[in-house]
Write an enzyme that holds these catalytic residues in place. Structure first.
Site, PDB file in Angstrom:
ATOM      1  N   THR A 143      16.639  20.406 -41.254  1.00  0.00           N
ATOM      2  CA  THR A 143      16.965  19.114 -41.874  1.00  0.00           C
ATOM      3  C   THR A 143      16.676  19.094 -43.366  1.00  0.00           C
ATOM      4  OG1 THR A 143      16.711  17.891 -39.811  1.00  0.00           O
ATOM      5  CG2 THR A 143      16.436  16.639 -41.851  1.00  0.00           C
ATOM      6  N   ASP A 200      14.905  13.613 -35.740  1.00  0.00           N
ATOM      7  CA  ASP A 200      15.505  14.831 -35.199  1.00  0.00           C
ATOM      8  C   ASP A 200      15.475  14.777 -33.675  1.00  0.00           C
ATOM      9  OD1 ASP A 200      16.146  17.556 -34.477  1.00  0.00           O
ATOM     10  OD2 ASP A 200      15.619  18.123 -36.528  1.00  0.00           O
ATOM     11  N   SER A 253      20.687  21.504 -35.364  1.00  0.00           N
ATOM     12  CA  SER A 253      20.173  20.649 -36.443  1.00  0.00           C
ATOM     13  C   SER A 253      20.612  21.088 -37.829  1.00  0.00           C
ATOM     14  CB  SER A 253      18.642  20.599 -36.395  1.00  0.00           C
ATOM     15  OG  SER A 253      18.196  19.990 -35.210  1.00  0.00           O
TER      16      SER A 253
END
Length: 518
Positions: free
Chosen positions: A172, A59, A109
């Protein structure tokens, strides 16, 4: 200050900066020829069906982070660093992914996770839904849900797992199983009344209910699973770690109850219990090692919390029990957090730990039947420069002063973020602070409480069956389609029957044999 500058300049000009072997042109010619031979071997494509799929997601791990992590890894091994290889550097195929969200040039994200897991681009802040969903608008969700490669693998008979250093309900991992108009709806305690009244489910509840047979879930996020104000098992006296659920449900208990009769489901919250498991006797595993995100690797209590590498080892051994293979999502999620806080040292050590997990996975699997992909969701406004000499400590000073304010500066800098500091009307003199400290916030050009993402493309590294499908410049949502094609899961399976393969593919081995005989 002049003395410091002279020392740094002497370093730059010193012949000892150049390793002796690198002075010989034959060293570089030999290295290039070996690389050429390896590239020529790639003409023999690995077109096996991928039994196993592993997606490693760093990430916030943009290209500048990858390069800096490579140097850090080498320097941790007492080398200069630049010539070092990350495990991901050893993957033979590399591509670039365009990270923009459908409504954002510089992405977040959640929208990116929907792209590389579900195969469709989406709006920022939303997970597991199409771009028809507006952030925060629960009533736009119905009918816009999109499924992930984790679901495709499960439907294909494979075992599936999620390992992360963030909370397991974070952006995520949640795109693998949830459908939400807001990435921050971790539990019903974070949801507005209209969303609850509209029938939208919080992400923790979806983790337990949407795909109840996920074999492995490891990470942080305990507090979202327990009733509001319930004491945390590890931090019973800290209010910030108490449960958050307004519905008073115990979702760990619900997770247990959702398992089929006769199956063994284990919940752990301590490293000792995780590593003591007899995995041959465990069918489902839930490990939640912190109330929120897991602790940075540099600060981790290695008695209570497992490392990312340890969690990946457990996950792979669990999932390998299925003869039909597995899909595993591994997230080094706190690279992003380190950058947001301007703490480059934390971010880069998180990246090195992710790379360590990639190496471990390589040793536990084979590229003959396992497609491994390493990528990032987005970049950060993180950079390093300043004409540093070979082997310069990655967290060190540039070998020069600013020719404007006559002050030194660190090689690592941010375009924006919390490291912007003015002292007595001028830029802070970094020689007066401990810039090598783990929590040092590198200087930034623009003051922000949180540093931002970057908008440039990110790298995609691939190895294993059909890895050559990841090449060139791709839209980020292409990634799960290529992986699914390699594994014969999802909707694109026509090529999986030998009868439907192109005749040339079938005849190639026979033509090659005929050529040799002639």
């Amino acid at each position: 200050m002049k003395v410091l500058l002279l020392i740094l300049l002497a370093q730059l000009c010193s012949p000892s900066l150049v390793p002796e072997r690198e002075k010989d042109p034959e060293y570089w010619r030999g290295q290039a020829q070996e690389t050429l031979r390896a590239a020529l071997r790639l003409q023999r494509l690995n077109q096996n069906v991928a039994k196993n799929l592993i997606l490693f997601l760093g990430d916030g791990m943009g290209v500048s982070t990858v390069t800096a992590a490579r140097i850090l890894k080498g320097q941790l091994q007492n080398r200069k660093g630049e010539e070092s290889l990350l495990e991901m550097d050893k993957f033979p195929y590399v591509a670039l992914a365009k990270t923009y969200n459908t409504n954002a040039q510089v992405p977040d994200s959640a929208g990116t996770a929907t792209a590389y897991l579900c195969g469709v681009k989406a709006n920022e802040g939303t997970v597991g839904v199409s771009a028809g969903v507006t952030r925060d608008r629960c009533n736009t969700t119905k009918g816009q849900e999109v499924t992930s490669i984790l679901r495709w693998a499960k439907d294909g008979g494979k075992s599936v797992g999620i390992v992360t250093t963030t909370r397991v309900t974070h952006a995520t991992p949640s795109a693998a199983y949830a459908h939400s108009a807001n990435r921050d709806w971790y539990s019903d305690g974070e949801m507005p009344p209209d969303a609850l009244e509209g029938g939208c489910k919080d992400i923790a509840r979806q983790l337990v209910e949407n795909i109840p047979d996920i074999e492995v879930i490891l990470g942080g996020g305990r507090k979202y699973m327990f009733p509001k104000n319930a004491s945390d098992v590890e931090y019973p006296h800290e209010d910030k770690h108490r449960g958050t659920r307004l519905d008073r449900r115990d979702l760990v208990q619900a997770w247990h109850e959702a398992k089929p009769p006769g199956k063994v489901a284990k919940y752990v919250w301590h490293r000792r219990d995780l590593l003591a498991l007899n995995l041959s006797r465990v069918d489902f595993l839930l490990g939640l090692f912190e109330p929120g995100d897991m602790v940075y690797e540099l600060d981790r209590n290695n008695e209570t919390d497992p490392s990312l590498t340890e969690m990946v080892a457990v996950a792979i051994r669990m999932l390998q029990k299925n003869p039909r293979g597995f899909f595993l999502l591994v997230e080094g999620g706190r690279i992003d957090h380190g950058h947001h806080e301007g703490k480059a040292k934390q971010a880069l050590h998180e990246a090195v730990e992710l790379d360590r997990a990639i190496g471990l996975a390589a040793r536990l699997t084979s590229p003959q039947d396992t497609l491994s992909v390493v990528t990032a969701d987005h970049s950060h406004v993180f950079t390093f420069g300043g004409y540093t000499p070979r082997g310069n400590p990655i967290f060190g000073l540039a070998p020069m002063q600013s020719d404007v304010d006559r002050k030194p500066f660190t090689s690592i800098l941010y375009g924006n973020g919390p490291g912007y500091k003015i002292v007595a009307g001028e830029r802070e003199n970094v020689s007066a602070v401990d810039f090598a400290h783990a929590n040092y916030q590198a200087q930034s050009a623009v003051p922000l409480r949180q540093e931002t993402h970057g908008g440039e493309d990110v790298a995609v590294f691939a190895r294993g069956p059909m890895a050559h499908l990841l090449h060139g410049v791709h839209e980020q949502n292409y990634i799960p389609h290529a992986m699914a094609y390699a594994a014969c899961i999802g909707s694109n399976r026509a090529h999986c029957n030998a009868a439907s393969r192109p005749a040339t593919t079938i005849l190639l081995p026979f033509l090659a044999l005929l050529f040799l005989l002639c």
